[in-house]
Scaffold this motif. Sequence first.
Motif, PDB file in Angstrom:
ATOM      1  N   SER A  49       0.844  -1.193   0.000  1.00 54.17           N
ATOM      2  CA  SER A  49       0.000   0.000   0.000  1.00 54.17           C
ATOM      3  C   SER A  49       0.884   1.248   0.000  1.00 54.17           C
ATOM      4  O   SER A  49       2.085   1.174   0.273  1.00 54.17           O
ATOM      5  N   VAL A  50       0.272   2.385  -0.286  1.00 59.37           N
ATOM      6  CA  VAL A  50       1.004   3.656  -0.283  1.00 59.37           C
ATOM      7  C   VAL A  50       1.652   3.893   1.073  1.00 59.37           C
ATOM      8  O   VAL A  50       2.835   4.215   1.162  1.00 59.37           O
ATOM      9  N   GLY A  74       2.428   4.265 -16.975  1.00 58.56           N
ATOM     10  CA  GLY A  74       3.457   3.620 -17.792  1.00 58.56           C
ATOM     11  C   GLY A  74       3.325   2.113 -17.859  1.00 58.56           C
ATOM     12  O   GLY A  74       4.181   1.443 -18.441  1.00 58.56           O
ATOM     13  N   ARG A  75       2.282   1.572 -17.253  1.00 56.64           N
ATOM     14  CA  ARG A  75       1.988   0.131 -17.250  1.00 56.64           C
ATOM     15  C   ARG A  75       3.081  -0.711 -16.592  1.00 56.64           C
ATOM     16  O   ARG A  75       3.302  -1.852 -16.941  1.00 56.64           O
ATOM     17  N   LEU A  76       3.775  -0.119 -15.613  1.00 57.81           N
ATOM     18  CA  LEU A  76       4.800  -0.868 -14.898  1.00 57.81           C
ATOM     19  C   LEU A  76       4.242  -1.550 -13.660  1.00 57.81           C
ATOM     20  O   LEU A  76       4.774  -2.574 -13.232  1.00 57.81           O
ATOM     21  N   ILE A  77       3.206  -0.985 -13.065  1.00 56.34           N
ATOM     22  CA  ILE A  77       2.573  -1.589 -11.894  1.00 56.34           C
ATOM     23  C   ILE A  77       1.057  -1.524 -12.051  1.00 56.34           C
ATOM     24  O   ILE A  77       0.544  -0.760 -12.859  1.00 56.34           O
ATOM     25  N   GLN A  78       0.382  -2.329 -11.246  1.00 54.33           N
ATOM     26  CA  GLN A  78      -1.077  -2.386 -11.250  1.00 54.33           C
ATOM     27  C   GLN A  78      -1.587  -2.080  -9.849  1.00 54.33           C
ATOM     28  O   GLN A  78      -0.886  -2.334  -8.865  1.00 54.33           O
ATOM     29  N   ALA A  79      -2.804  -1.591  -9.771  1.00 63.12           N
ATOM     30  CA  ALA A  79      -3.460  -1.331  -8.490  1.00 63.12           C
ATOM     31  C   ALA A  79      -4.531  -2.389  -8.272  1.00 63.12           C
ATOM     32  O   ALA A  79      -5.203  -2.808  -9.212  1.00 63.12           O
ATOM     33  N   GLU A  80      -4.661  -2.797  -7.026  1.00 62.42           N
ATOM     34  CA  GLU A  80      -5.671  -3.782  -6.657  1.00 62.42           C
ATOM     35  C   GLU A  80      -6.363  -3.322  -5.384  1.00 62.42           C
ATOM     36  O   GLU A  80      -5.716  -3.122  -4.368  1.00 62.42           O
ATOM     37  N   GLY A  83     -10.968  -3.966  -0.049  1.00 61.52           N
ATOM     38  CA  GLY A  83     -11.741  -3.194   0.913  1.00 61.52           C
ATOM     39  C   GLY A  83     -11.547  -1.723   0.633  1.00 61.52           C
ATOM     40  O   GLY A  83     -11.720  -1.265  -0.493  1.00 61.52           O
ATOM     41  N   ASN A  84     -11.145  -0.982   1.667  1.00 62.58           N
ATOM     42  CA  ASN A  84     -10.941   0.455   1.468  1.00 62.58           C
ATOM     43  C   ASN A  84      -9.477   0.811   1.197  1.00 62.58           C
ATOM     44  O   ASN A  84      -9.133   1.984   1.156  1.00 62.58           O
ATOM     45  N   ARG A  85      -8.621  -0.185   1.023  1.00 61.83           N
ATOM     46  CA  ARG A  85      -7.199   0.067   0.745  1.00 61.83           C
ATOM     47  C   ARG A  85      -6.847  -0.360  -0.670  1.00 61.83           C
ATOM     48  O   ARG A  85      -7.446  -1.274  -1.226  1.00 61.83           O
ATOM     49  N   VAL A  86      -5.857   0.301  -1.230  1.00 58.05           N
ATOM     50  CA  VAL A  86      -5.365  -0.044  -2.563  1.00 58.05           C
ATOM     51  C   VAL A  86      -3.939  -0.559  -2.409  1.00 58.05           C
ATOM     52  O   VAL A  86      -3.116   0.064  -1.736  1.00 58.05           O
ATOM     53  N   PHE A  87      -3.674  -1.687  -3.026  1.00 57.95           N
ATOM     54  CA  PHE A  87      -2.344  -2.277  -3.007  1.00 57.95           C
ATOM     55  C   PHE A  87      -1.792  -2.256  -4.424  1.00 57.95           C
ATOM     56  O   PHE A  87      -2.525  -2.412  -5.397  1.00 57.95           O
ATOM     57  N   TYR A  88      -0.500  -2.064  -4.505  1.00 54.23           N
ATOM     58  CA  TYR A  88       0.170  -1.973  -5.795  1.00 54.23           C
ATOM     59  C   TYR A  88       1.105  -3.156  -5.952  1.00 54.23           C
ATOM     60  O   TYR A  88       1.751  -3.591  -4.996  1.00 54.23           O
TER      61      TYR A  88
END
Length: 115
Positions: A49-50, A74-80, A83-88
């Motif tokens: 996460s951030v 730049g399509r180097l990483i993705q976000a997932e 719940g209420n958090r975003v993981f990269y």
Amino acid sequence: MLKHTSAKDLPAHLRLSEDQTTELADMFRLMSDPSRLRIILACLETPASVGDMASQLGLSASLVSHHLRLLRAGRLIQAERRGNRVFYLITDEHIRRVLSDMVDHVAESEPDLET
């Protein structure tokens, strides 16, 4: 006798269009910033996460978010979202292999050079 080869028989680097070459150069440009590279490497093995990355890397959350926005574009990483958090994370196996190989290369001890 010369054998006629089609474009698909050429090595991948010879098949790149001008636009694809520009896209590849942009990817390397994104990875050339030390902070962005550290962020990418933080996502190499496990999603992060951030806040986790900011804490781990000693960067502000806003700076990490800024870099993540560029890296996603730049399509180097993705976000997932979980719940209420975003993981990269790095989902592309090509990106993962290139970075892992380069990390291994840099981390190798230097060979003894005989003079």
